[in-house]
Design a protein around this motif. Sequence first.
Motif, PDB file in Angstrom:
ATOM      1  N   ALA A   1     -41.786 -50.868 -59.455  1.00 42.62           N
ATOM      2  CA  ALA A   1     -40.327 -50.993 -59.434  1.00 42.62           C
ATOM      3  C   ALA A   1     -39.888 -52.101 -58.478  1.00 42.62           C
ATOM      4  CB  ALA A   1     -39.701 -49.656 -59.023  1.00 42.62           C
ATOM      5  N   VAL A   2     -40.520 -52.170 -57.311  1.00 40.59           N
ATOM      6  CA  VAL A   2     -40.144 -53.205 -56.335  1.00 40.59           C
ATOM      7  C   VAL A   2     -40.530 -54.591 -56.858  1.00 40.59           C
ATOM      8  CG1 VAL A   2     -40.593 -54.109 -54.023  1.00 40.59           C
ATOM      9  CG2 VAL A   2     -40.254 -51.652 -54.363  1.00 40.59           C
ATOM     10  N   LYS A   3     -41.732 -54.719 -57.404  1.00 42.75           N
ATOM     11  CA  LYS A   3     -42.159 -56.017 -57.934  1.00 42.75           C
ATOM     12  C   LYS A   3     -41.222 -56.497 -59.042  1.00 42.75           C
ATOM     13  CE  LYS A   3     -47.113 -55.871 -56.794  1.00 42.75           C
ATOM     14  NZ  LYS A   3     -47.278 -57.203 -56.174  1.00 42.75           N
TER      15      LYS A   3
ATOM     16  N   HIS B   1     -41.447 -56.673 -47.710  1.00 38.15           N
ATOM     17  CA  HIS B   1     -42.496 -55.970 -46.964  1.00 38.15           C
ATOM     18  C   HIS B   1     -42.251 -54.472 -47.093  1.00 38.15           C
ATOM     19  CE1 HIS B   1     -42.914 -59.964 -45.283  1.00 38.15           C
ATOM     20  NE2 HIS B   1     -44.088 -59.613 -44.785  1.00 38.15           N
ATOM     21  N   LEU B   2     -43.296 -53.725 -47.428  1.00 41.27           N
ATOM     22  CA  LEU B   2     -43.164 -52.296 -47.660  1.00 41.27           C
ATOM     23  C   LEU B   2     -44.021 -51.500 -46.679  1.00 41.27           C
ATOM     24  CD1 LEU B   2     -43.335 -52.166 -51.573  1.00 41.27           C
ATOM     25  CD2 LEU B   2     -41.304 -52.306 -50.118  1.00 41.27           C
TER      26      LEU B   2
ATOM     27  N   VAL C   1     -46.408 -54.257 -44.968  1.00 43.59           N
ATOM     28  CA  VAL C   1     -47.315 -55.182 -45.646  1.00 43.59           C
ATOM     29  C   VAL C   1     -46.520 -55.995 -46.666  1.00 43.59           C
ATOM     30  CG1 VAL C   1     -49.402 -55.401 -47.052  1.00 43.59           C
ATOM     31  CG2 VAL C   1     -49.231 -53.575 -45.340  1.00 43.59           C
ATOM     32  N   GLY C   2     -46.801 -57.288 -46.761  1.00 40.36           N
ATOM     33  CA  GLY C   2     -46.122 -58.155 -47.712  1.00 40.36           C
ATOM     34  C   GLY C   2     -46.360 -57.742 -49.145  1.00 40.36           C
ATOM     35  N   ILE C   3     -45.324 -57.821 -49.970  1.00 42.30           N
ATOM     36  CA  ILE C   3     -45.407 -57.365 -51.353  1.00 42.30           C
ATOM     37  C   ILE C   3     -46.504 -58.089 -52.123  1.00 42.30           C
ATOM     38  CG2 ILE C   3     -43.676 -59.007 -52.199  1.00 42.30           C
ATOM     39  CD1 ILE C   3     -43.988 -55.345 -53.341  1.00 42.30           C
ATOM     40  N   ASP C   4     -46.749 -59.366 -51.819  1.00 42.28           N
ATOM     41  CA  ASP C   4     -47.780 -60.125 -52.525  1.00 42.28           C
ATOM     42  C   ASP C   4     -49.189 -59.701 -52.130  1.00 42.28           C
ATOM     43  OD1 ASP C   4     -45.856 -61.563 -53.880  1.00 42.28           O
ATOM     44  OD2 ASP C   4     -45.777 -63.160 -52.369  1.00 42.28           O
ATOM     45  N   GLN C   5     -49.302 -58.952 -51.042  1.00 50.83           N
ATOM     46  CA  GLN C   5     -50.616 -58.476 -50.609  1.00 50.83           C
ATOM     47  C   GLN C   5     -50.981 -57.137 -51.240  1.00 50.83           C
ATOM     48  OE1 GLN C   5     -49.217 -59.424 -46.246  1.00 50.83           O
ATOM     49  NE2 GLN C   5     -51.398 -58.913 -46.183  1.00 50.83           N
TER      50      GLN C   5
END
Length: 380
Positions: free
Chosen positions: A87-89, A118-119, A9-13
């Motif tokens: 942490a990823v953001k 994407h995670l 899934v996209g990080i912005d989602q």
Amino acid sequence: MTSQNIQLVGIDQLLLDSENPRLPEDLTPRTQERMIAYIASKGAIEDLMSSIGKNGFFAGEALVAYHNAVDKPDQFRVIEGNRRLTAVKLLLNPALYPNRPSIKELADVANHKDRLTHLPVVIFPTRGEVLPYLGSRHIVGVRPWEPLAKARYMRQLLNAVHKKNEPIKDGYRAVAAQIGSYKRTDYIKSNLDGLAVYDVMDKKEFFGIDGLTEETIDFGTLYTAVGYPQVAEYIGAAKYEPRTKTYAQLDPIGNPSVLKVDRVKRLTEWLYKKNEDGETVLGGSRQLADLAKVLGSPEARQELESGASLEIAYGFTTGVNDDLMKLLQDAKGSLRAANGLAPSCAPSTVLTRITEDLVELLDSLAATLKRKARRTTAER
């Protein structure tokens, strides 16, 4: 959860969970930016950023999320893994928390940031379907939360599984079963009772006690204290039945009006308010049993409420008789063993002196008990 459930899934989602039990109650409004800033400011977020920045995001530790109806159709709230998501953001956008230069430094040297856009996520249809998984993981599982977060989670789960027309005890049992601890309904109840008391303390701004906040409070001591029926009865979470000499449990988590705010204030002060020497009236969690005995004795309770120390107040309870009996039984056993060794020992002045001291102590003890007995008889 199996690998077939995992989606990229996209990080912005991906959104942080505004109902995260680990977030403080006063963190409002719970915008994404404020939650990221709070999580970044607490705990070793740099260590997590460094690990992910160097090694990437471990697919075996997929995030767990659900779709909330109020969000956009392609957005998901992460209910498990909020620190990792933060942490990823921050690795991708350190400007989200500019207060700490080390965060930007870690973002600058992170490897393969393109792989973090994407995670891996396990997506559930509703929040309610994820809650049992969280309980097995963070209450009785491998990554336990701090006590206050556990209690807040239990309340969320109780609200999800308890039906209003059913006895609240059924709700406690359902919560216990959901987290894989079906026999520990008393543990669930003491946590929720403690949380109800904590809510009163929080609303009263911890009664002005210096240094006592959501972040500094030892919630474990509070819910353990409330688990004693005498303490629960004192603050209104239980009701004493004189006829049967038992305590009927009430349910302050569902009906907080049963709690007596003035007594919650006293309990808070006894547990957490420190004197000039840095000591509380309680002294330590090991003295909770003594506090319970004091609150179960009207005379001893009055002494404590009047400002006496816990030790002095405890002297007005029948518990001191139990303690004395145990000490005397232990001493009797030791003296009997010493008497058996005496025929085989080599005589010495030291042994004789100790024996004479014991005789004096026994005489003094016997005289004290006789005086107490005569005084008690005269008062009758």
